[in-house]
Design a protein around this motif. Structure first.
Motif, PDB file in Angstrom:
ATOM      1  N   THR A 158       7.979   0.210  -2.554  1.00 42.19           N
ATOM      2  CA  THR A 158       9.015   1.345  -2.944  1.00 42.19           C
ATOM      3  C   THR A 158       8.335   2.849  -3.159  1.00 42.19           C
ATOM      4  O   THR A 158       7.279   2.838  -3.486  1.00 42.19           O
ATOM      5  CB  THR A 158       9.881   1.090  -4.540  1.00 42.19           C
ATOM      6  OG1 THR A 158       8.687   1.218  -5.301  1.00 42.19           O
ATOM      7  CG2 THR A 158      10.607  -0.348  -4.409  1.00 42.19           C
ATOM      8  N   ILE A 159       8.989   3.767  -2.408  1.00 46.10           N
ATOM      9  CA  ILE A 159       8.534   5.071  -2.849  1.00 46.10           C
ATOM     10  C   ILE A 159       9.652   6.182  -3.512  1.00 46.10           C
ATOM     11  O   ILE A 159      10.938   6.072  -3.015  1.00 46.10           O
ATOM     12  CB  ILE A 159       8.306   5.864  -1.388  1.00 46.10           C
ATOM     13  CG1 ILE A 159       7.521   4.588  -0.487  1.00 46.10           C
ATOM     14  CG2 ILE A 159       7.734   7.064  -1.228  1.00 46.10           C
ATOM     15  CD1 ILE A 159       7.194   5.211   0.866  1.00 46.10           C
ATOM     16  N   ALA A 160       9.149   6.716  -4.480  1.00 41.88           N
ATOM     17  CA  ALA A 160      10.046   7.826  -5.252  1.00 41.88           C
ATOM     18  C   ALA A 160       9.322   9.335  -5.086  1.00 41.88           C
ATOM     19  O   ALA A 160       8.264   9.357  -5.041  1.00 41.88           O
ATOM     20  CB  ALA A 160      10.172   7.215  -6.631  1.00 41.88           C
ATOM     21  N   HIS A 170      13.550   3.854  -9.361  1.00 43.76           N
ATOM     22  CA  HIS A 170      13.223   3.670  -8.081  1.00 43.76           C
ATOM     23  C   HIS A 170      12.126   2.671  -7.661  1.00 43.76           C
ATOM     24  O   HIS A 170      11.831   2.405  -6.585  1.00 43.76           O
ATOM     25  CB  HIS A 170      13.282   4.834  -7.064  1.00 43.76           C
ATOM     26  CG  HIS A 170      14.292   5.703  -7.106  1.00 43.76           C
ATOM     27  ND1 HIS A 170      14.334   7.032  -6.573  1.00 43.76           N
ATOM     28  CD2 HIS A 170      15.487   5.469  -7.612  1.00 43.76           C
ATOM     29  CE1 HIS A 170      15.417   7.551  -6.636  1.00 43.76           C
ATOM     30  NE2 HIS A 170      16.419   6.655  -7.330  1.00 43.76           N
ATOM     31  N   GLY A 171      11.468   2.129  -8.740  1.00 47.28           N
ATOM     32  CA  GLY A 171      10.280   1.349  -8.426  1.00 47.28           C
ATOM     33  C   GLY A 171      10.297  -0.188  -9.180  1.00 47.28           C
ATOM     34  O   GLY A 171      10.945  -0.918  -7.930  1.00 47.28           O
ATOM     35  N   ASP A 172      10.058  -0.495 -10.090  1.00 47.90           N
ATOM     36  CA  ASP A 172      10.017  -1.682 -10.409  1.00 47.90           C
ATOM     37  C   ASP A 172      11.448  -2.656 -10.322  1.00 47.90           C
ATOM     38  O   ASP A 172      11.422  -3.772 -10.313  1.00 47.90           O
ATOM     39  CB  ASP A 172       9.136  -2.241 -11.741  1.00 47.90           C
ATOM     40  CG  ASP A 172       9.813  -1.648 -12.858  1.00 47.90           C
ATOM     41  OD1 ASP A 172      10.790  -1.111 -12.637  1.00 47.90           O
ATOM     42  OD2 ASP A 172       9.349  -1.688 -13.760  1.00 47.90           O
ATOM     43  N   TRP A 174      13.227  -3.050  -7.851  1.00 46.71           N
ATOM     44  CA  TRP A 174      13.264  -3.921  -6.589  1.00 46.71           C
ATOM     45  C   TRP A 174      12.393  -5.281  -6.663  1.00 46.71           C
ATOM     46  O   TRP A 174      12.338  -6.060  -5.904  1.00 46.71           O
ATOM     47  CB  TRP A 174      12.605  -3.175  -5.467  1.00 46.71           C
ATOM     48  CG  TRP A 174      13.581  -2.004  -4.809  1.00 46.71           C
ATOM     49  CD1 TRP A 174      13.666  -0.570  -5.315  1.00 46.71           C
ATOM     50  CD2 TRP A 174      14.705  -2.374  -3.986  1.00 46.71           C
ATOM     51  NE1 TRP A 174      14.668  -0.198  -4.650  1.00 46.71           N
ATOM     52  CE2 TRP A 174      15.349  -0.918  -3.683  1.00 46.71           C
ATOM     53  CE3 TRP A 174      15.186  -3.313  -3.182  1.00 46.71           C
ATOM     54  CZ2 TRP A 174      16.415  -1.007  -3.030  1.00 46.71           C
ATOM     55  CZ3 TRP A 174      16.107  -3.050  -2.365  1.00 46.71           C
ATOM     56  CH2 TRP A 174      16.675  -1.915  -2.256  1.00 46.71           C
ATOM     57  N   THR A 182       5.582  -6.679  -4.624  1.00 48.56           N
ATOM     58  CA  THR A 182       6.149  -5.667  -4.602  1.00 48.56           C
ATOM     59  C   THR A 182       4.988  -4.444  -5.037  1.00 48.56           C
ATOM     60  O   THR A 182       4.178  -4.769  -5.638  1.00 48.56           O
ATOM     61  CB  THR A 182       7.310  -5.017  -5.475  1.00 48.56           C
ATOM     62  OG1 THR A 182       7.031  -5.104  -6.868  1.00 48.56           O
ATOM     63  CG2 THR A 182       8.701  -6.000  -5.214  1.00 48.56           C
ATOM     64  N   GLU A 184       4.540   0.180  -6.066  1.00 52.72           N
ATOM     65  CA  GLU A 184       5.334   1.226  -6.085  1.00 52.72           C
ATOM     66  C   GLU A 184       4.510   2.484  -5.797  1.00 52.72           C
ATOM     67  O   GLU A 184       3.322   2.297  -5.960  1.00 52.72           O
ATOM     68  CB  GLU A 184       5.658   1.431  -7.409  1.00 52.72           C
ATOM     69  CG  GLU A 184       6.580   0.262  -8.156  1.00 52.72           C
ATOM     70  CD  GLU A 184       6.789   0.392  -9.797  1.00 52.72           C
ATOM     71  OE1 GLU A 184       6.870   1.411 -10.284  1.00 52.72           O
ATOM     72  OE2 GLU A 184       6.670  -0.758 -10.314  1.00 52.72           O
ATOM     73  N   HIS A 185       4.948   3.557  -5.072  1.00 51.50           N
ATOM     74  CA  HIS A 185       4.600   4.838  -4.936  1.00 51.50           C
ATOM     75  C   HIS A 185       5.184   5.905  -5.438  1.00 51.50           C
ATOM     76  O   HIS A 185       6.440   6.048  -5.127  1.00 51.50           O
ATOM     77  CB  HIS A 185       4.099   5.050  -3.228  1.00 51.50           C
ATOM     78  CG  HIS A 185       3.276   3.731  -2.766  1.00 51.50           C
ATOM     79  ND1 HIS A 185       1.706   4.071  -2.347  1.00 51.50           N
ATOM     80  CD2 HIS A 185       3.361   2.664  -2.236  1.00 51.50           C
ATOM     81  CE1 HIS A 185       1.311   2.733  -2.027  1.00 51.50           C
ATOM     82  NE2 HIS A 185       2.268   2.113  -1.880  1.00 51.50           N
ATOM     83  N   VAL A 186       4.531   6.950  -5.696  1.00 50.36           N
ATOM     84  CA  VAL A 186       5.260   8.051  -5.960  1.00 50.36           C
ATOM     85  C   VAL A 186       4.578   9.293  -5.286  1.00 50.36           C
ATOM     86  O   VAL A 186       3.365   9.359  -5.283  1.00 50.36           O
ATOM     87  CB  VAL A 186       5.136   8.551  -7.623  1.00 50.36           C
ATOM     88  CG1 VAL A 186       5.828   9.604  -7.756  1.00 50.36           C
ATOM     89  CG2 VAL A 186       5.799   7.312  -8.384  1.00 50.36           C
ATOM     90  N   ALA A 217      -0.343  -1.078  -4.359  1.00 51.27           N
ATOM     91  CA  ALA A 217       0.138   0.298  -5.099  1.00 51.27           C
ATOM     92  C   ALA A 217      -0.884   1.272  -4.744  1.00 51.27           C
ATOM     93  O   ALA A 217      -2.090   1.102  -4.789  1.00 51.27           O
ATOM     94  CB  ALA A 217       0.571   0.258  -6.619  1.00 51.27           C
TER      95      ALA A 217
END
Length: 218
Positions: A158-160, A170-172, A174, A182, A184-186, A217
């Motif tokens: 995921t990217i936010a 928008h992260g966890d 999913w 999974t 997560e990236h910001v 991540a």
């Protein structure tokens, strides 16, 4: 984004009805026929490992496409959901049925939309696609967790955008939608960060696509 493409990464854009070269076609507002069509098109040449990337409503559509391709045992290695909450989170925005000015105000609040797109000349072509996107996203959502049949067997990245008002969703969210892990990236930017910061997005895509095993991540 093509000008920022890392070496060895081929980008293939999917133009849905109502956009780009298909602007004369009516936009599609229901996920089933569109996901079926896209999966069939990819299936024709998906003989090598590839990644599906989807942004906003495209992330919800992308998951539906990924699920269909995995059922066909195609070599999809990763799904990337950008700027979107997972399908089991339902938001009653009412924007798909809102009047034009309300819809445009919401678009301005999201930020990142070029001024020429919001001009009177462009609105006539743009708003039907935007309404279709809203309805398409609604058709992908349901207020219940995924079943075993809904989950993917590949990692989800995921990217936010850090300045996106909805980034916290928008992260966890999913994590429930895959059995393979999974990450997560910001990145800097608002809701439309893929256009504001394409190099950072493509760096994540290239790194995740080339990394063996599960996602990491960053």
């Amino acid at each position: 984004m093509a000008s920022f493409r890392p070496s060895g990464l081929e980008l293939v854009a999917i133009h849905t009805p109502g956009r780009e070269s298909r602007y004369t076609e009516p936009a599609v507002s229901s996920v089933e026929p569109l996901a079926d069509e896209i999966a069939a098109a990819i299936d024709e040449y998906a003989e090598r490992p590839y990644v599906i990337f989807g942004h906003s409503a495209g992330a919800l559509l992308g998951r539906e496409v990924a699920l269909r391709l995995r059922r066909r045992s195609r070599p999809l290695s990763l799904f990337i959901a950008a700027g979107s909450a997972a399908p089991h989170l339902v938001f009653d925005s009412g924007l798909a049925e809102a009047d034009d000015e309300t819809l445009l105000d919401a678009l301005r609040d999201f930020g990142g939309t070029p001024a020429d797109v919001l001009s009177a000349e462009a609105i006539e072509l743009f708003l039907p696609c935007l309404r279709a996107d809203m309805a398409l996203a609604d058709s992908c959502r349901r207020a219940e967790p995924p079943t075993a049949a809904d989950r993917l067997d590949i990692p989800i990245i995921t990217i936010a955008g850090v300045d996106d008002p909805a980034a916290e969703f928008h992260g966890d969210t999913w994590a429930l939608w895959t059995d393979a892990g999974t990450a997560e990236h910001v990145v800097p930017g608002g809701h439309f960060f893929p256009f504001e910061n394409p190099a950072a997005v493509l760096e994540i895509v290239a790194g995740a696509g080339s990394r063996p095993g599960g996602p990491t991540a960053g």
